[in-house]
Design a protein around this motif. Structure first.
Motif, PDB file in Angstrom:
ATOM      1  N   VAL A 183       0.838  -1.204   0.000  1.00 17.45           N
ATOM      2  CA  VAL A 183       0.000   0.000   0.000  1.00 17.45           C
ATOM      3  C   VAL A 183       0.876   1.259   0.000  1.00 17.45           C
ATOM      4  O   VAL A 183       0.606   2.235  -0.705  1.00 17.45           O
ATOM      5  N   VAL A 184       1.944   1.226   0.782  1.00 17.07           N
ATOM      6  CA  VAL A 184       2.732   2.438   1.038  1.00 17.07           C
ATOM      7  C   VAL A 184       3.765   2.709  -0.061  1.00 17.07           C
ATOM      8  O   VAL A 184       3.991   3.865  -0.435  1.00 17.07           O
ATOM      9  N   GLU A 185       4.370   1.637  -0.562  1.00 20.83           N
ATOM     10  CA  GLU A 185       5.520   1.802  -1.464  1.00 20.83           C
ATOM     11  C   GLU A 185       5.220   2.638  -2.717  1.00 20.83           C
ATOM     12  O   GLU A 185       6.000   3.544  -3.053  1.00 20.83           O
ATOM     13  N   PRO A 186       4.093   2.394  -3.404  1.00 24.99           N
ATOM     14  CA  PRO A 186       3.834   3.211  -4.599  1.00 24.99           C
ATOM     15  C   PRO A 186       3.673   4.692  -4.265  1.00 24.99           C
ATOM     16  O   PRO A 186       4.091   5.562  -5.046  1.00 24.99           O
ATOM     17  N   VAL A 187       3.086   4.972  -3.111  1.00 30.52           N
ATOM     18  CA  VAL A 187       2.888   6.382  -2.714  1.00 30.52           C
ATOM     19  C   VAL A 187       4.239   7.018  -2.393  1.00 30.52           C
ATOM     20  O   VAL A 187       4.527   8.152  -2.790  1.00 30.52           O
ATOM     21  N   ALA A 188       5.079   6.256  -1.686  1.00 25.00           N
ATOM     22  CA  ALA A 188       6.411   6.774  -1.354  1.00 25.00           C
ATOM     23  C   ALA A 188       7.197   7.067  -2.627  1.00 25.00           C
ATOM     24  O   ALA A 188       7.910   8.075  -2.722  1.00 25.00           O
ATOM     25  N   ALA A 189       7.036   6.201  -3.624  1.00 23.10           N
ATOM     26  CA  ALA A 189       7.758   6.411  -4.887  1.00 23.10           C
ATOM     27  C   ALA A 189       7.241   7.663  -5.601  1.00 23.10           C
ATOM     28  O   ALA A 189       8.034   8.439  -6.147  1.00 23.10           O
ATOM     29  N   ARG A 190       5.930   7.869  -5.585  1.00 23.57           N
ATOM     30  CA  ARG A 190       5.377   9.057  -6.271  1.00 23.57           C
ATOM     31  C   ARG A 190       5.753  10.343  -5.529  1.00 23.57           C
ATOM     32  O   ARG A 190       6.055  11.354  -6.150  1.00 23.57           O
ATOM     33  N   LEU A 191       5.670  10.310  -4.195  1.00 27.70           N
ATOM     34  CA  LEU A 191       5.965  11.530  -3.433  1.00 27.70           C
ATOM     35  C   LEU A 191       7.465  11.809  -3.396  1.00 27.70           C
ATOM     36  O   LEU A 191       7.885  12.965  -3.271  1.00 27.70           O
ATOM     37  N   ALA A 192       8.252  10.744  -3.468  1.00 31.51           N
ATOM     38  CA  ALA A 192       9.715  10.865  -3.496  1.00 31.51           C
ATOM     39  C   ALA A 192      10.255  11.666  -2.313  1.00 31.51           C
ATOM     40  O   ALA A 192      11.107  12.544  -2.461  1.00 31.51           O
ATOM     41  N   VAL A 193       9.707  11.380  -1.129  1.00 35.73           N
ATOM     42  CA  VAL A 193      10.229  11.961   0.121  1.00 35.73           C
ATOM     43  C   VAL A 193      10.467  10.799   1.083  1.00 35.73           C
ATOM     44  O   VAL A 193       9.910   9.710   0.895  1.00 35.73           O
ATOM     45  N   PRO A 194      11.277  11.013   2.136  1.00 36.46           N
ATOM     46  CA  PRO A 194      11.517   9.917   3.074  1.00 36.46           C
ATOM     47  C   PRO A 194      10.237   9.456   3.777  1.00 36.46           C
ATOM     48  O   PRO A 194       9.414  10.279   4.180  1.00 36.46           O
ATOM     49  N   PHE A 195      10.082   8.149   3.897  1.00 42.63           N
ATOM     50  CA  PHE A 195       9.062   7.533   4.747  1.00 42.63           C
ATOM     51  C   PHE A 195       9.825   6.839   5.884  1.00 42.63           C
ATOM     52  O   PHE A 195      10.771   6.089   5.609  1.00 42.63           O
ATOM     53  N   ALA A 196       9.416   7.080   7.127  1.00 44.39           N
ATOM     54  CA  ALA A 196      10.118   6.463   8.257  1.00 44.39           C
ATOM     55  C   ALA A 196       9.116   5.723   9.131  1.00 44.39           C
ATOM     56  O   ALA A 196       7.956   6.133   9.255  1.00 44.39           O
ATOM     57  N   TYR A 197       9.592   4.640   9.760  1.00 46.68           N
ATOM     58  CA  TYR A 197       8.701   3.732  10.468  1.00 46.68           C
ATOM     59  C   TYR A 197       9.233   3.454  11.867  1.00 46.68           C
ATOM     60  O   TYR A 197      10.355   2.976  12.017  1.00 46.68           O
ATOM     61  N   ALA A 198       8.417   3.746  12.888  1.00 41.88           N
ATOM     62  CA  ALA A 198       8.782   3.400  14.260  1.00 41.88           C
ATOM     63  C   ALA A 198       8.142   2.065  14.633  1.00 41.88           C
ATOM     64  O   ALA A 198       7.051   1.744  14.175  1.00 41.88           O
ATOM     65  N   MET A 199       8.841   1.316  15.469  1.00 42.31           N
ATOM     66  CA  MET A 199       8.331   0.032  15.962  1.00 42.31           C
ATOM     67  C   MET A 199       7.297   0.259  17.046  1.00 42.31           C
ATOM     68  O   MET A 199       7.519   1.011  17.998  1.00 42.31           O
ATOM     69  N   GLY A 200       6.146  -0.431  16.934  1.00 41.16           N
ATOM     70  CA  GLY A 200       5.142  -0.403  17.994  1.00 41.16           C
ATOM     71  C   GLY A 200       5.089  -1.733  18.714  1.00 41.16           C
ATOM     72  O   GLY A 200       5.783  -2.696  18.339  1.00 41.16           O
ATOM     73  N   ASN A 201       4.239  -1.808  19.735  1.00 39.88           N
ATOM     74  CA  ASN A 201       4.166  -3.057  20.503  1.00 39.88           C
ATOM     75  C   ASN A 201       3.531  -4.191  19.711  1.00 39.88           C
ATOM     76  O   ASN A 201       3.684  -5.352  20.074  1.00 39.88           O
ATOM     77  N   HIS A 202       2.824  -3.893  18.624  1.00 39.70           N
ATOM     78  CA  HIS A 202       2.281  -4.946  17.763  1.00 39.70           C
ATOM     79  C   HIS A 202       3.265  -5.346  16.663  1.00 39.70           C
ATOM     80  O   HIS A 202       2.947  -6.227  15.868  1.00 39.70           O
ATOM     81  N   ASP A 203       4.390  -4.673  16.581  1.00 37.90           N
ATOM     82  CA  ASP A 203       5.341  -4.939  15.497  1.00 37.90           C
ATOM     83  C   ASP A 203       6.370  -5.989  15.900  1.00 37.90           C
ATOM     84  O   ASP A 203       6.461  -6.382  17.066  1.00 37.90           O
TER      85      ASP A 203
END
Ligand SMILES: [Fe+2]
Length: 290
Positions: free
Chosen positions: A71-91
């Motif tokens: 879901v996220v990857e195509p949007v990240a490619a179009r926006l061409a800005v950094p996407f960052a991900y923090a770990m949650g307790n469900h991760d």
């Protein structure tokens, strides 16, 4: 309008399920994530980064991370800005590293990330404790944060983690806090940290730690009702929300953006410009240096 130097989009707690599965409360969380990203792409806002504050998946399985990524990857490619991900307790550290962070080592060590966007530094901490819902920051995470902050960034630092370093106002959240938030406060005090972005509580809340604003935007998957009616222990409602964080030279503002909302009115660009011009004309000029 004052022009922000940076605009960040924050998305929290999407809790992506296995393909074809809805969340146990009925939400299609992948649909909610798609809606959030579609609203972002359809808006006039061009963010400098998109930050996810944890609980990306419901169970931390590679399949759920692959669904999240699809879901996220195509949007990240179009926006061409950094996407960052923090770990949650469900991760899950190893699965998230493998699928999202391009690290197939299988390491279960806490994830520490630094992202730089022009003069802004974004430090992503890992407050998760494997197998537990409460959070804590290991001595190593705090040491690395302290070492990173020792050298100020030109436009300051945004600190990102899942568990908010704030008191809790609901009983369930109070049972799964970030332990020893004062330890984080001691590292942030006097640093160039401009705001702390967190998630976890599934509520839109603002507070402060050691004089640094702390913000949680609310969640995509479900929202905790902070005014549950008498007789109800705790209540979840559907109110998917994301946030925009605008950093100005002298200030920062966090704004919640509800996604599931009723439209009252749209005004076209010309009508909006006319209203702005009329109101601007009534506004006294700022004193020099004011
Ligand atoms: Fe969550």
């Amino acid at each position: 309008m004052d022009d922000p130097r940076y605009t960040l989009i924050q998305i929290s707690d999407p809790h992506i399920e296995d393909p074809g599965t809805r969340q146990r409360y009925g939400t299609d969380t992948a649909e909610a994530l798609e809606l959030a990203l579609r609203r972002l792409e359809e808006s006039t806002v061009r963010p400098d980064a998109v930050l996810f504050t944890g609980d990306l998946t419901e169970d931390g399985t590679p399949a759920q991370y692959r669904r999240f990524r699809s879901v996220v990857e195509p949007v990240a490619a179009r926006l061409a800005v950094p996407f960052a991900y923090a770990m949650g307790n469900h991760d899950d550290r190893a699965a998230m590293r493998g699928v999202l962070l391009g690290d197939g080592s299988g390491s279960t060590d806490p994830v520490f990330q630094v992202v730089r966007v022009h003069g802004l530094r974004i430090v992503v901490l890992d407050s998760s404790v494997p197998g537990r819902a409460y959070g804590e920051l290991s001595p190593d995470q705090l040491d690395r944060l302290r070492a990173e902050l020792a050298e100020p960034a030109p436009d300051g630092t945004v600190v990102v983690l899942h568990h908010p370093p704030l008191p809790a106002v609901l009983p369930v959240a109070a049972a799964i806090p970030l332990r020893d938030r004062a330890g984080l406060g001691a590292v942030l005090a006097g640093s160039d940290a401009r705001i702390v972005l967190a998630g976890h509580t599934h509520m839109t809340s603002a507070g402060a730690l050691a004089g640094v604003p702390v913000w949680t935007p609310g969640a995509l998957a479900s929202t905790a009702d902070a005014l549950p009616p008498a007789g109800v222990g705790s209540r979840l409602v559907a109110a998917p929300t994301v946030a925009r964080i605008d950093l100005f030279a002298d200030s920062v503002i966090a704004t919640a953006v509800p996604l599931d909302r009723g439209l009252i009115a749209d005004f076209d660009g010309e009508a909006t410009a006319r209203t702005v011009a009329r109101l601007r004309a009534e506004l006294p000029a700022e004193p020099v240096g004011g």
